[in-house]
Design a protein around this motif. Structure first.
Motif, short mmCIF file in Angstrom:
data_model
loop_
_atom_site.label_atom_id
_atom_site.label_comp_id
_atom_site.label_asym_id
_atom_site.label_seq_id
_atom_site.Cartn_x
_atom_site.Cartn_y
_atom_site.Cartn_z
N THR A 1 55.81 43.42 95.90
CA THR A 1 56.02 42.80 94.60
C THR A 1 55.15 41.55 94.47
O THR A 1 54.62 41.04 95.47
CB THR A 1 57.48 42.42 94.40
OG1 THR A 1 57.81 41.35 95.33
CG2 THR A 1 58.40 43.60 94.63
N LEU A 2 55.03 41.05 93.28
CA LEU A 2 54.26 39.82 93.07
C LEU A 2 54.83 38.66 93.89
O LEU A 2 54.08 37.90 94.51
CB LEU A 2 54.26 39.45 91.58
CG LEU A 2 53.41 40.33 90.66
CD1 LEU A 2 53.69 40.00 89.20
CD2 LEU A 2 51.92 40.17 90.96
N ASP A 3 56.13 38.53 93.90
CA ASP A 3 56.74 37.44 94.67
C ASP A 3 56.51 37.62 96.16
O ASP A 3 56.27 36.64 96.89
CB ASP A 3 58.23 37.36 94.37
CG ASP A 3 58.51 36.88 92.96
OD1 ASP A 3 58.34 35.68 92.70
OD2 ASP A 3 58.85 37.72 92.10
N GLU A 4 56.56 38.85 96.63
CA GLU A 4 56.36 39.10 98.06
C GLU A 4 54.94 38.75 98.51
O GLU A 4 54.76 38.21 99.60
CB GLU A 4 56.68 40.56 98.39
CG GLU A 4 58.17 40.88 98.37
CD GLU A 4 58.45 42.36 98.54
OE1 GLU A 4 59.58 42.71 98.97
OE2 GLU A 4 57.56 43.19 98.24
N VAL A 5 53.94 39.05 97.68
CA VAL A 5 52.58 38.74 98.12
C VAL A 5 52.34 37.23 98.10
O VAL A 5 51.65 36.70 99.00
CB VAL A 5 51.52 39.48 97.25
CG1 VAL A 5 51.64 40.98 97.45
CG2 VAL A 5 51.60 39.12 95.79
N VAL A 6 52.91 36.54 97.13
CA VAL A 6 52.77 35.08 97.11
C VAL A 6 53.43 34.47 98.33
O VAL A 6 52.88 33.55 98.97
CB VAL A 6 53.37 34.50 95.81
CG1 VAL A 6 53.42 32.97 95.89
CG2 VAL A 6 52.55 34.93 94.60
N GLU A 7 54.60 34.97 98.69
CA GLU A 7 55.31 34.45 99.86
C GLU A 7 54.54 34.75 101.14
O GLU A 7 54.49 33.91 102.06
CB GLU A 7 56.71 35.04 99.92
CG GLU A 7 57.62 34.53 98.79
CD GLU A 7 58.87 35.39 98.60
OE1 GLU A 7 59.03 36.39 99.34
OE2 GLU A 7 59.67 35.07 97.70
N ALA A 8 53.92 35.94 101.23
CA ALA A 8 53.16 36.29 102.42
C ALA A 8 51.96 35.37 102.58
O ALA A 8 51.65 34.90 103.69
CB ALA A 8 52.70 37.75 102.34
N VAL A 9 51.26 35.11 101.49
CA VAL A 9 50.11 34.21 101.55
C VAL A 9 50.55 32.79 101.91
O VAL A 9 49.92 32.13 102.74
CB VAL A 9 49.35 34.22 100.21
CG1 VAL A 9 48.35 33.06 100.14
CG2 VAL A 9 48.62 35.55 100.04
N GLN A 10 51.64 32.33 101.33
CA GLN A 10 52.10 30.98 101.63
C GLN A 10 52.48 30.84 103.10
O GLN A 10 52.17 29.83 103.74
CB GLN A 10 53.29 30.61 100.74
CG GLN A 10 53.79 29.19 100.92
CD GLN A 10 52.74 28.14 100.62
OE1 GLN A 10 51.83 28.38 99.82
NE2 GLN A 10 52.84 26.99 101.25
N THR A 11 53.13 31.86 103.63
CA THR A 11 53.48 31.82 105.06
C THR A 11 52.22 31.74 105.91
O THR A 11 52.16 31.01 106.91
CB THR A 11 54.29 33.07 105.44
OG1 THR A 11 55.46 33.13 104.62
CG2 THR A 11 54.71 33.03 106.90
N GLY A 12 51.18 32.50 105.53
CA GLY A 12 49.92 32.46 106.26
C GLY A 12 49.23 31.11 106.15
O GLY A 12 48.69 30.59 107.13
N LEU A 13 49.23 30.52 104.95
CA LEU A 13 48.62 29.20 104.77
C LEU A 13 49.32 28.16 105.64
O LEU A 13 48.66 27.32 106.27
CB LEU A 13 48.69 28.78 103.30
CG LEU A 13 47.90 29.62 102.29
CD1 LEU A 13 48.13 29.09 100.87
CD2 LEU A 13 46.42 29.65 102.62
N GLU A 14 50.64 28.21 105.67
CA GLU A 14 51.38 27.24 106.47
C GLU A 14 51.10 27.44 107.96
O GLU A 14 50.99 26.46 108.71
CB GLU A 14 52.87 27.37 106.17
CG GLU A 14 53.24 26.92 104.76
CD GLU A 14 54.68 27.19 104.40
OE1 GLU A 14 55.42 27.76 105.24
OE2 GLU A 14 55.09 26.85 103.26
#
Length: 380
Positions: free
Chosen positions: A123-136
């Motif tokens: 989902t859109l929210d899941e991809v944003v969360e995945a990227v944010q986890t990677g950035l962190e």
């Protein structure tokens, strides 16, 4: 209004990689490591032009160096294809930050279009969360190596699609989870920001900042729409604002030699952008590769970035897509030094421009500016 063109500053000899940098225009799907693409493509069953990291990197650079924005954008078919799972997005985002930190970037904004990463059912929210986890994770990894960096997401809508409102709401929804701004990207010519007027209004109503790709593949109409319909606080590239500037040279030479003065007339759109400090996210190498500066000349020496900088525009320097252009921010600074004889003061001003244009709260921008000033002051 008319103003004289000033002379360029003297050159310098310095390790530019050690300078603290701010990156405002850098695409996530344009900054992958070739080796990572190969590994992720094998797992996804995606066929690449080459499975050798060196050869693949060369293929991306050659394809991007075609003078065509359309062909330039085609290279993203391969990077986006390997960014369709949480694992792939996490890894790409983590390595993205690590590579920025290695180049001396202390603050960065990474732009990417979540709607392009839903092919495997996320989902859109899941991809944003995945990227944010990677950035962190990337920020933590950099800190472990003694490098300081902060990175935020610019949630981007594709301008040829019709999901602007949905993506704008997504961005606002994640403003407490790493999203710092909104953008529209993709094919610019024929797709004015006015297509997303309602989405930009929604963002303004929610006090959420926007930068808009404009003045790259299209000219002043695109820039005007970005300013009016998009309420843009920054212009992605914006280089074709120079089309609203004319230069006439007068020969004031005497018997002792030549003395040529260039008189500049600035049009109303360009004056608005300059006088209000709307930041230009200029990407020198990319602008040359995509043909964005073809109207000004064939080589990098014809890039209007120097004229814009000397005339007081709020110029920031960026990479756009590090994989496709084969550059780092250090490389772009070196290019300016070699081409326009910029010195350390010029590079500091460009970096401070970017820091002050960052989509950060005022106190954090001030802290970033202070950090950069202190770092430059300690060079002596």
């Amino acid at each position: 209004m008319t103003e004289p063109i000033l002379d360029a500053a003297p050159a310098l000899d310095f390790d530019l990689k050690s300078l603290p940098k701010v990156s405002l225009h850098d695409h996530l799907d344009g900054g992958l490591r070739p080796a990572t693409i190969i590994e992720l493509a094998e797992a996804a069953g995606h066929t690449l032009p080459s499975t050798d990291p060196v050869a693949l990197g060369e293929w991306f650079r050659e394809s991007a160096d075609s003078g065509s924005l359309v062909r330039y954008l085609e290279t993203f078919d391969h990077t986006v294809a390997v960014m369709q799972t949480k694992e792939g997005l996490f890894r790409v985002a983590k390595e993205f930050v690590e590579d920025l930190a290695e180049d001396g970037v202390v603050y960065g904004e990474v732009r990417w279009a979540p709607e392009q990463h839903l092919q495997q059912g996320l989902t859109l929210d899941e991809v944003v969360e995945a990227v944010q986890t990677g950035l962190e994770a990337g920020m933590d990894s950099a800190e472990e190596r003694g490098q300081q960096i902060q990175v935020g997401q610019l949630i981007t809508a594709m301008r040829h699609a019709d999901r602007g409102q949905e993506i704008a709401e997504l961005a606002v929804r994640h403003r407490a989870n790493g999203a710092v701004g909104f953008d529209i990207a993709g094919a610019e010519d024929g797709f004015l920001p006015s297509r997303f007027k309602d989405a930009f209004t929604y963002l303004a109503e929610n006090n959420f900042p926007a930068t808009v790709h404009a003045g790259e593949a299209a000219g002043l109409d695109s820039i005007q729409s970005a300013l009016v319909d998009g309420r843009a606080l920054r212009l992605g590239h914006g280089v074709r604002i120079a089309e609203d500037i004319s230069v006439e040279f007068e020969d004031n030479s005497d018997d002792d030699g030549e003395d040529t003065i260039g008189m500049v007339t600035i049009g109303s759109v360009a004056a608005w952008v300059r006088d209000r400090g709307i930041a230009l996210e200029i990407c020198p190498s990319s602008n040359l590769q995509t043909g964005a500066i073809s109207g000004f000349g064939d080589g990098i020496e014809s890039h209007p970035v120097d004229m814009l900088f000397q005339l007081g525009f709020n110029v920031t320097i960026n990479t756009d897509n590090r994989l496709m252009s084969g550059v780092t921010l250090t490389d772009e600074f070196e290019l300016l030094v070699e081409t326009f004889d910029y010195d350390l003061d010029d590079l500091l001003e460009l970096t401070l421009n970017a820091a002050e244009a960052a989509f950060l709260p005022l106190d954090e921008r001030e802290a970033l500016v202070e950090y950069i000033n202190d770092a430059y002051a300690n060079l002596g």
